[in-house]
Design an enzyme around this catalytic site. Structure first.
Site, PDB file in Angstrom:
ATOM      1  N   HIS A  88       0.815  -1.217   0.000  1.00 14.08           N
ATOM      2  CA  HIS A  88       0.000   0.000   0.000  1.00 14.08           C
ATOM      3  C   HIS A  88       0.843   1.258   0.000  1.00 14.08           C
ATOM      4  O   HIS A  88       0.423   2.296  -0.493  1.00 14.08           O
ATOM      5  CB  HIS A  88      -0.997  -0.042   1.152  1.00 14.08           C
ATOM      6  CG  HIS A  88      -2.097  -0.995   0.852  1.00 14.08           C
ATOM      7  ND1 HIS A  88      -2.074  -2.292   1.276  1.00 14.08           N
ATOM      8  CD2 HIS A  88      -3.202  -0.849   0.091  1.00 14.08           C
ATOM      9  CE1 HIS A  88      -3.135  -2.911   0.807  1.00 14.08           C
ATOM     10  NE2 HIS A  88      -3.841  -2.065   0.090  1.00 14.08           N
ATOM     11  N   GLU A 134     -11.381 -10.223  -5.782  1.00 15.04           N
ATOM     12  CA  GLU A 134      -9.950 -10.199  -5.472  1.00 15.04           C
ATOM     13  C   GLU A 134      -9.496 -11.492  -4.814  1.00 15.04           C
ATOM     14  O   GLU A 134      -8.380 -11.580  -4.320  1.00 15.04           O
ATOM     15  CB  GLU A 134      -9.578  -8.975  -4.634  1.00 15.04           C
ATOM     16  CG  GLU A 134     -10.344  -8.779  -3.357  1.00 15.04           C
ATOM     17  CD  GLU A 134      -9.927  -7.507  -2.604  1.00 15.04           C
ATOM     18  OE1 GLU A 134      -8.877  -6.926  -2.893  1.00 15.04           O
ATOM     19  OE2 GLU A 134     -10.687  -7.123  -1.692  1.00 15.04           O
ATOM     20  N   ASP A 194      -4.668  -8.141  -4.873  1.00 21.04           N
ATOM     21  CA  ASP A 194      -4.899  -9.312  -4.027  1.00 21.04           C
ATOM     22  C   ASP A 194      -5.186 -10.555  -4.860  1.00 21.04           C
ATOM     23  O   ASP A 194      -4.775 -11.661  -4.500  1.00 21.04           O
ATOM     24  CB  ASP A 194      -6.049  -9.042  -3.042  1.00 21.04           C
ATOM     25  CG  ASP A 194      -5.560  -8.272  -1.831  1.00 21.04           C
ATOM     26  OD1 ASP A 194      -4.504  -8.641  -1.287  1.00 21.04           O
ATOM     27  OD2 ASP A 194      -6.197  -7.274  -1.451  1.00 21.04           O
ATOM     28  N   CYS A 199      -9.846  -2.357 -10.596  1.00 22.95           N
ATOM     29  CA  CYS A 199      -9.293  -1.250  -9.807  1.00 22.95           C
ATOM     30  C   CYS A 199      -7.933  -1.579  -9.215  1.00 22.95           C
ATOM     31  O   CYS A 199      -7.332  -0.752  -8.547  1.00 22.95           O
ATOM     32  CB  CYS A 199     -10.262  -0.810  -8.719  1.00 22.95           C
ATOM     33  SG  CYS A 199     -10.545  -2.078  -7.477  1.00 22.95           S
TER      34      CYS A 199
HETATM   35  C1  PEP Z   1      -6.582  -4.941  -4.920  1.00 22.27           C
HETATM   36  O1  PEP Z   1      -6.404  -5.852  -4.099  1.00 22.27           O
HETATM   37  O2  PEP Z   1      -6.282  -5.024  -6.132  1.00 22.27           O
HETATM   38  C2  PEP Z   1      -7.164  -3.664  -4.481  1.00 22.27           C
HETATM   39  C3  PEP Z   1      -7.509  -2.735  -5.351  1.00 22.27           C
HETATM   40  O3  PEP Z   1      -7.296  -3.484  -3.145  1.00 22.27           O
HETATM   41  P1  PEP Z   1      -6.078  -3.097  -2.174  1.00 22.27           P
HETATM   42  O4  PEP Z   1      -4.869  -2.839  -3.044  1.00 22.27           O
HETATM   43  O5  PEP Z   1      -6.494  -1.892  -1.424  1.00 22.27           O
HETATM   44  O6  PEP Z   1      -5.940  -4.309  -1.343  1.00 22.27           O
HETATM   45 MG    MG Z   2      -7.326  -5.737  -2.155  1.00 24.61          MG
END
Ligand code: PEP
Ligand code: MG
Length: 544
Positions: free
Chosen positions: A188, A431, A455, A502
């Site tokens: 993140h 995911e 994920d 996303c």
């Molecule tokens: C993902 O897992 O691709 C996602 C968009 O969620 P995060 O990166 O916040 O886990």
């Molecule tokens: Mg995720």
């Protein structure tokens, strides 16, 4: 000159001075003093310095994000000048003969407690502000002190690793680039760096931190993952030229603003932006995104020292919706756990947190937290075009339970005559491999899917997204991932739902054509990638 190699997570070049990130001091210690006069003078000097800093931040915020958003810094200045607050610090120094830092820290604790105990949610929220101004004051007392360098010069922030909560609390206006010794490119922190449009390199290794000092000149090449410390004139000239070329290229993309996301043969796609905070709205607008495809609401929780209240959340969601009139804003319910740890949730330590109690699993086991967020979301829904999205789904029963809870929250609001929009779309993240495989069963239950490739990749390839050592085994374009996305797209469309992506893969322009051919309806990317993806869509011809 020494060259270090890591992994670039945002392509850009930064040239500047190094600032080694200092962790917040664990605790302020109580020291007995004899010269009370000089201790009181230290407080006065630190206060003047803190007010000067806040005034500069206020002026900048006024220009960048407008009066409403800047107002909080004016409030902070007033709080620092508050008579009761200052009397308390003075009294503690005078009566207990203790150091200024300790007096500020005790005052902060007392005032924060007093605010937190008030009935009015406005005053409750001031508890965090008291802690904030007091931390600033303590930092000024210790000459810059904890956290980020307080000098005005923008710097290359270097750290062993940065937790998401540390990254969000950095003063972004002063960050030229990030370089971390550890960390992985799908973490993140890396995502945040991309959101902030700044070059970032992770995993340069332990030696790096041992060999650098505050103030060293360095160049960060986010394209190649190289960090040049104390560069020679030749390298400096070469990289300066590269930086200028990159800036010119990004300027060219600006010409695509206002243009449609349409292929040569006429197929359209929506390009939305991913954001992690209300502060990112400016870049959504600046990059001409069609909406917000993912608002990672957990950052509201990470920024706070305690559960954000319904009122605090309502204000944040309302602000995002009102700032983007007519545009769809998809807010994801909290995704805490795994690498996004929040102390006050008191989650048990787990062997495998990525596969543990995270995201929707917390919401379904601690429904009071979930319902508070849902109430805030539905209340805000009358201020724009809201979509609500749920993370980490693996089963039909989870979605059924979620929808029941949503129904009950709306029913409660109705009974209390609190308005909410009837047009809120509900979606789930795809995911986990399980969600993709049963997407035919999930699609009839929702309005949309959004594929979280970050994920989905970690769970499908069994590769921990936090572990840099595993990166050689991660093929982000693995056929298994692409098949799961295609399967989900076909199932979504067969049941009248739409589908977006996303995760970070949405911005991979080598896959834009593949996604268009799959019939993906929306791509949601970091704001700075919106125009790059638009450019790619407009160059694609699906008739060939
Ligand atoms: C993902 O897992 O691709 C996602 C968009 O969620 P995060 O990166 O916040 O886990
Ligand atoms: Mg995720």
């Amino acid at each position: 000159m020494i060259i270090y190699n890591g992994k670039g997570v945002y392509g850009a070049v930064a040239i500047g001075r190094i600032s080694v990130y200092k962790r917040q001091a664990a605790a302020v210690t109580r020291i007995e003093i004899t010269d009370k006069g000089s201790e009181l003078k230290r407080v006065e000097d630190a206060k003047a310095k803190a007010i000067e800093q806040l005034q500069a931040i206020y002026d900048k915020a006024l220009k960048d994000v407008g009066e409403d958003n800047a107002a909080i810094f004016e409030v902070h200045i007033m709080m620092l000048d508050d008579e009761d607050y200052n009397d308390s610090i003075r009294n503690i120094i005078e009566t207990e003969s203790v150091n200024a830092e300790y007096a500020v820290s005790v005052t902060a604790g007392n005032f924060a407690e007093m605010f937190a105990a008030m009935d009015d949610s406005y005053f409750q929220a001031r508890a965090a502000d008291i802690k904030d101004i007091s931390n600033r004051l303590i930092a000024c007392l210790s000459d810059g002190g904890a956290g980020q360098d307080t000098s005005d010069e923008k710097a290359i922030i270097c750290a062993d690793d940065l937790a998401p909560s540390e990254t969000v609390s950095l003063d972004k206006e002063k960050v030229l680039a990030f370089v971390t010794a550890f960390g992985s490119s799908n973490s993140h922190t890396a995502i945040l760096a991309r959101n902030m449009n700044i070059p970032a390199i992770i995993g340069v290794g332990e030696e790096f931190l041992k060999n650098i000092n505050d103030g060293d000149l360095a160049i960060v090449d986010g394209f190649t993952g190289e960090v040049f410390v104390d560069p020679d004139p030749e390298t400096l000239a070469k990289l300066t030229a590269k930086q200028e070329e990159d800036i010119a290229k990004k300027k060219l993309l600006q010409e695509l603003k206002g243009k449609e996301n349409v292929t040569v043969d006429g197929k359209k796609i929506k390009i939305y932006a991913n954001i992690g905070s209300v502060d990112n709205i400016g870049s959504v607008i600046a990059n001409d995104a069609g909406g917000v495809g993912l608002f990672r609401s957990e950052f509201l929780y990470l920024e706070n020292d305690d559960y954000p209240t319904e009122e605090q959340q309502f204000e944040a969601y309302k602000k995002v919706l009102e700032s983007l009139p007519g545009k769809q804003v998809i807010i994801r319910t909290l995704d805490i756990g795994a690498d996004k740890q929040v102390g006050y949730f008191n989650l048990d330590k787990e062997e495998n947190p990525a596969m543990g109690i995270r995201a929707i699993r917390i919401c379904l086991t601690r429904q009071d937290i979930f319902k508070t967020q849902l109430r805030a979301l539905y209340r805000a829904s009358v201020y724009g075009n809201l979509g609500i999205m749920f993370p980490m789904i693996t089963s039909v029963s989870e979605v059924k339970k979620i929808m029941e809870i949503c129904d009950s929250v709306r029913a409660d609001l109705k009974v209390s005559d609190i308005p909410f929009s009837e047009n809120v779309e509900h979606g789930i993240m795809i995911e986990t491999p399980a969600a993709a495989v049963i997407s035919d069963l999930l699609a009839p239950m929702v309005d949309f899917f959004s594929v979280g490739t970050n994920d989905l990749t970690q769970y499908t390839l069994a590769c921990d997204r936090q572990n840099p050592k595993i990166e050689p085994f991660v093929d982000i374009r693995h056929e298994a991932i692409l098949r799961l996305i295609k399967m989900s797209a076909d199932n979504a469309h067969a049941h009248g739902a739409w589908i977006g992506i996303c995760g970070e893969l949405a911005a991979d322009t080598s896959l834009t054509e593949t996604f268009l051919r799959m019939g993906i309806d929306e791509l949601s990317v970091s704001p700075s990638f919106v125009l790059k993806v638009r450019d790619q869509v407009r160059k694609t011809d699906l008739s060939k």
